[in-house]
Design a protein around this motif. Structure first.
Motif, PDB file in Angstrom:
ATOM      1  N   SER A   7      29.269  76.295  54.540  1.00  0.00           N
ATOM      2  CA  SER A   7      30.298  76.294  55.759  1.00  0.00           C
ATOM      3  C   SER A   7      31.037  74.739  54.830  1.00  0.00           C
ATOM      4  O   SER A   7      30.947  74.014  52.930  1.00  0.00           O
ATOM      5  CB  SER A   7      30.218  75.407  56.784  1.00  0.00           C
ATOM      6  N   ALA A   8      32.648  74.361  55.156  1.00  0.00           N
ATOM      7  CA  ALA A   8      32.639  73.036  54.548  1.00  0.00           C
ATOM      8  C   ALA A   8      33.604  72.205  55.504  1.00  0.00           C
ATOM      9  O   ALA A   8      33.407  72.755  56.683  1.00  0.00           O
ATOM     10  CB  ALA A   8      34.236  73.213  53.750  1.00  0.00           C
ATOM     11  N   ALA A  62      41.773  69.967  50.575  1.00  0.00           N
ATOM     12  CA  ALA A  62      41.075  68.959  50.332  1.00  0.00           C
ATOM     13  C   ALA A  62      39.646  70.414  50.957  1.00  0.00           C
ATOM     14  O   ALA A  62      39.559  69.797  52.178  1.00  0.00           O
ATOM     15  CB  ALA A  62      40.135  67.445  49.964  1.00  0.00           C
ATOM     16  N   LEU A  63      38.437  70.371  50.134  1.00  0.00           N
ATOM     17  CA  LEU A  63      37.580  71.128  50.582  1.00  0.00           C
ATOM     18  C   LEU A  63      36.516  70.176  50.017  1.00  0.00           C
ATOM     19  O   LEU A  63      35.745  70.439  48.905  1.00  0.00           O
ATOM     20  CB  LEU A  63      37.482  73.175  50.727  1.00  0.00           C
ATOM     21  N   SER A  64      35.290  70.046  51.640  1.00  0.00           N
ATOM     22  CA  SER A  64      33.850  68.908  51.161  1.00  0.00           C
ATOM     23  C   SER A  64      32.739  69.876  51.788  1.00  0.00           C
ATOM     24  O   SER A  64      32.878  70.498  52.401  1.00  0.00           O
ATOM     25  CB  SER A  64      34.395  67.916  51.666  1.00  0.00           C
ATOM     26  N   LEU A  65      32.316  70.213  50.689  1.00  0.00           N
ATOM     27  CA  LEU A  65      31.365  71.673  50.721  1.00  0.00           C
ATOM     28  C   LEU A  65      30.569  70.669  51.283  1.00  0.00           C
ATOM     29  O   LEU A  65      29.538  69.975  50.572  1.00  0.00           O
ATOM     30  CB  LEU A  65      30.981  72.479  48.825  1.00  0.00           C
ATOM     31  N   HIS A  66      29.692  72.010  52.486  1.00  0.00           N
ATOM     32  CA  HIS A  66      28.464  71.810  52.465  1.00  0.00           C
ATOM     33  C   HIS A  66      27.672  73.064  51.876  1.00  0.00           C
ATOM     34  O   HIS A  66      27.187  74.006  53.021  1.00  0.00           O
ATOM     35  CB  HIS A  66      28.662  72.065  54.503  1.00  0.00           C
ATOM     36  N   ALA A 112      32.526  79.213  46.997  1.00  0.00           N
ATOM     37  CA  ALA A 112      33.760  78.772  47.627  1.00  0.00           C
ATOM     38  C   ALA A 112      34.803  77.836  47.007  1.00  0.00           C
ATOM     39  O   ALA A 112      35.480  78.108  47.320  1.00  0.00           O
ATOM     40  CB  ALA A 112      33.138  77.004  48.127  1.00  0.00           C
ATOM     41  N   LEU A 113      34.154  77.907  45.676  1.00  0.00           N
ATOM     42  CA  LEU A 113      35.755  77.871  45.514  1.00  0.00           C
ATOM     43  C   LEU A 113      36.822  79.480  45.048  1.00  0.00           C
ATOM     44  O   LEU A 113      37.599  79.674  44.939  1.00  0.00           O
ATOM     45  CB  LEU A 113      35.226  77.797  43.687  1.00  0.00           C
ATOM     46  N   ASN A 114      36.075  80.462  45.173  1.00  0.00           N
ATOM     47  CA  ASN A 114      36.427  81.781  45.498  1.00  0.00           C
ATOM     48  C   ASN A 114      36.502  82.112  46.304  1.00  0.00           C
ATOM     49  O   ASN A 114      38.213  82.459  47.022  1.00  0.00           O
ATOM     50  CB  ASN A 114      35.153  82.125  44.167  1.00  0.00           C
TER      51      ASN A 114
END
Length: 312
Positions: free
Chosen positions: A61-62, A114-118, A137-139
């Motif tokens: 998730s993020a 911004a996507l802050s990755l969990h 997550a990037l893809n």
């Protein structure tokens, strides 16, 4: 006299005193980075945030941040930032106060989505799971580009995947480097373009024994693993780094400072054709900008970061 069942239940198998403890019955206690802030709308900047699920099967998730969008859309879509938090790979989350506030400030000041990755964390999920999660997550994000079919409206309508940045601090910076090496080797979908990478006080292996890595990354070869030690294990592999510019921050009092400088020198000598810059903060320690974001040098660091994110 202590109850025998209680004694057995509380018996410790592994103890990293500032990070986590594993009991013999499988329970895990974390000692830092456990506080959670809910997603919000910032009252001053107007930055909104919400939590998104990337992969229901793994729980990846993020937290997604969207700067204030005005009625005038003439400026078009905004740069996209994938942010990967630090914490020795195993503590902290995008939801902890330091990281929530830091990424919200980046979104506001640099005007980026911004996507802050969990990512999945050890010891429950051993490395390399976190590396795989960052790539996924990037893809997933790029699937929201104009030719994609991603489900998240904020990304569809507001993120420009011709202006992608990847950033991380400490262990998150290590993960960010691995993502960009993979971008260079495999490319990215839908004609997307990664402009830059920011490494805040990066963690890289330097060949010294590391008991924590023995536990959380048992399949690694340590100092000869290019994911952990790109400068020492495979310096020529850095030539494949899949972005156009890199900004590295180190801090004078940080025990990791020399590793950041070694990475900088290895990247310069690798044959990579991009532009790299390193900035050293005097009289400061590891991730000081997260702990004291209002101090003068943290403000300078933020200004430099924002300038980098606004390069195109």
């Amino acid at each position: 006299m202590a109850d025998a069942t209680t004694t057995a239940t509380d018996e410790v198998a592994i103890d990293f005193h500032t990070l986590f403890r594993i009991y013999k019955d499988g329970r895990i206690d974390r000692f830092a980075g456990t506080q959670i802030l809910p997603p919000t709308t910032h009252p001053d900047t107007g930055v909104r945030s919400k939590d998104v699920v990337i992969n229901p099967g793994t729980g990846l998730s993020a937290r997604l941040f969207l700067p204030k969008i005005t009625a005038d859309h003439s400026a078009g879509k905004l740069p996209f930032l994938l942010f990967i938090h630090g914490g020795a790979f195993c503590i902290e989350t995008p939801f902890s106060p330091n990281y929530h506030n830091h990424v919200a400030a980046l979104a506001a000041e640099a005007n980026v989505v911004a996507l802050s990755l969990h990512y999945r964390r050890p010891p429950e999920h051993l490395l390399p799971a976190a590396y795989d999660d960052a790539w996924e997550a990037l893809n997933w994000a790029i699937a929201h580009s104009e030719d994609g079919d991603g489900p998240e409206e904020w990304l569809k309508h507001h993120a420009d995947f011709q202006r992608i940045f990847v950033a991380g601090d400490s262990a998150g910076a290590n993960i960010a480097n691995t993502v960009l090496v993979r971008v260079g080797s495999e490319g990215v979908r839908n004609g997307s373009r990664v402009l830059g990478m920011i490494l805040f006080h990066p963690y890289f292996h330097n060949g010294e024994p590391n008991k924590l890595l023995d536990v959380i990354f048992p399949t690694s070869s340590g100092a000869t693993d290019p994911r952990l030690n790109p400068a020492g294990a495979d310096p020529n592999g850095l030539a494949k780094l899949g972005c156009e510019s890199v900004l590295i921050f180190v801090a004078k009092k940080d025990w990791l400072k020399d590793r950041g400088w070694s990475y900088y020198e290895a990247l310069r000598k690798s044959g990579w054709v991009g532009k790299v810059e390193i900035v050293e903060s005097e009289d400061e320690d590891h991730v000081f900008h997260l702990l004291n974001p209002a101090c003068e040098k943290a403000v300078d660091l933020m200004k430099k970061t924002v300038s980098f994110l606004k390069q195109v």
